[in-house]
Design an enzyme around this catalytic site. Structure first.
Site: not given
Ligand code: PMP
Length: 395
Positions: A72-73, A152, A200, A238, A326
């Site tokens: 997701g990041t 989240n 993600s 890759t 996070c």
């Molecule tokens: N966006 C949201 C709303 C999330 O909750 C998270 C994960 N905590 C992320 C982005 C980041 O995703 P990833 O950990 O897969 O990089």
């Protein structure tokens, strides 16, 4: 066996057995590089494309509108940087909600250090953004708006289709961070009308470090990773073939099982919320009471530290989170809770439960048995709680 109740599915999930099985051959027997022309490679390229179609189907997109990422990041970074760099000539103004995930907030802040302007949009007490306010904030130089589909941290679901309408009307690109959403409620990018959406693998029970960005066909996007022609030149390197296969399988299973999962977690979540409110005094449900993710419950508990609560619950075999998964190691007050107007002292006592289909009613009973006791112990040591009781007694 010791009791273990895991209620932190937004932070990490176990990878499903079916997903692991599907991935296994791509570590050894089918190890080819999708970019090579001989059959070992072309076979793998076809496999990657099948997964692309599965991920696309989960969100109502076309296969060619999916870019696989490392989670997701990266998807959020690619959306914001990819649009901001590619459309600099059109303008330099970006709008994001103040409650976004760090991967969105910090990508936006990065552009403040270049010659861009960023507006951090205020939200209401439930964390909702007002589409009308977005309309007022859009200027001729606005190029991008990024608002997460759901939080989240507080579970609130935003009026994404309404925001998309405003953006379309004003000719501004609209990205939504769907990481907390895809896998928890149905998502259809065409019905929503968004231009970009991040997802993600974590909520889908695919491996960590997998994910994707949907970008509407025809959209110009600057790559983050310059390199070869992988992902149609939008992401060099890759491919993580086993990870992509895992994400594809997880997307397929999610599509089949989502309605059942939603029903299951909602019943348990509702039991948890009413149980917590009934059994613990001075506790506040954060986020919207109804317009929220079905398996998400979040609270602020007065006169305790969320970190201490999480730690003590883990010694009872209960695994939950405080603030954003996070951000929780940063030990600072959650910007999301401050943005919805929670006073800093109360925001310290944040606790977040994210449920999955594997959770049971017994899990919730166990939490409701232990939580009041643990909160009581922490409060008995808290000078803040003593003050509250004295204040009540003297009033
Ligand atoms: N966006 C949201 C709303 C999330 O909750 C998270 C994960 N905590 C992320 C982005 C980041 O995703 P990833 O950990 O897969 O990089």
């Amino acid at each position: 066996m010791e009791k273990k109740v895991y209620l932190d599915n937004a932070a990490a999930t176990p990878v499903r057995k079916e997903v692991i099985e599907e991935m296994m051959p791509f570590f050894d027997a089918e190890f080819g590089n999708p970019s090579t022309v001989y059959d070992m490679g072309s076979r793998i390229k076809a496999v990657v494309d099948v997964q692309r179609a599965k991920v696309a189907e989960l969100i109502g997109a076309r296969p060619e509108e999916i870019i696989f990422t490392s989670g997701g990041t990266e998807a959020n970074n690619l959306a914001i940087k990819g649009i901001a760099f590619a459309h600099r000539k059109k303008g330099n103004h970006i709008i994001v909600a103040a409650t976004e995930h760090h991967s969105v907030l910090n990508s936006a802040r990065f552009f403040e250090r270049l010659d861009y302007e960023v507006t951090f949009l205020k939200v209401d007490e439930y964390g909702l953004v007002d589409p009308q306010r977005i309309r007022e904030l859009i200027r001729p130089e606005t190029i991008l708006i990024s608002i997460a589909y759901a939080s989240n941290e507080i579970g609130t679901i935003q009026p994404i289709a309404k925001i998309a309408e405003v953006c379309k009307d004003k000719g501004v690109f609209f990205h939504t961070d769907g990481v907390a959403t895809v896998g928890n409620i149905p998502v259809d990018v065409k019905q929503l009308g968004v231009d970009l959406l991040s997802l993600s693998g974590i909520p889908l029970e695919a491996p960590k470090g997998t994910g994707a960005l949907y970008f509407r066909k025809g959209l110009r996007l600057m790559p983050l990773l310059h390199g070869g022609i992988q992902e149609s030149g939008r992401r060099g390197g890759t491919e993580n073939v086993p990870g992509i296969v895992g994400l594809g399988k997880a997307a397929e299973l999610t599509l089949q099982e989502l309605p059942q999962k939603m029903r299951h977690v909602k019943v348990l979540r509702d039991k948890l919320v009413s149980g917590v409110i009934e059994s613990i005094e001075s506790v506040k449900l954060t986020g919207h009471p109804e317009t929220r993710l079905p398996g998400h419950a979040s609270f602020c508990v007065q006169a305790i530290e969320g970190e201490a609560l999480v730690f003590m619950l883990s010694s009872e075999g209960i695994y939950v989170n405080t603030g954003s998964a996070c951000a929780s190691k940063a030990l600072k007050t959650s910007p999301v809770l401050l943005a919805i107007g929670i006073p800093p002292e109360l925001a310290q006592g944040s606790i977040v439960f994210t449920l999955d289909v594997t959770n049971t009613e017994e899990d919730i009973d166990y939490v409701l048995e232990k939580l009041p006791f643990v909160v009581g112990r922490l409060r008995s040591m808290s000078p803040l709680w003593g003050k509250k009781e004295t204040a009540q007694a003297s009033s």
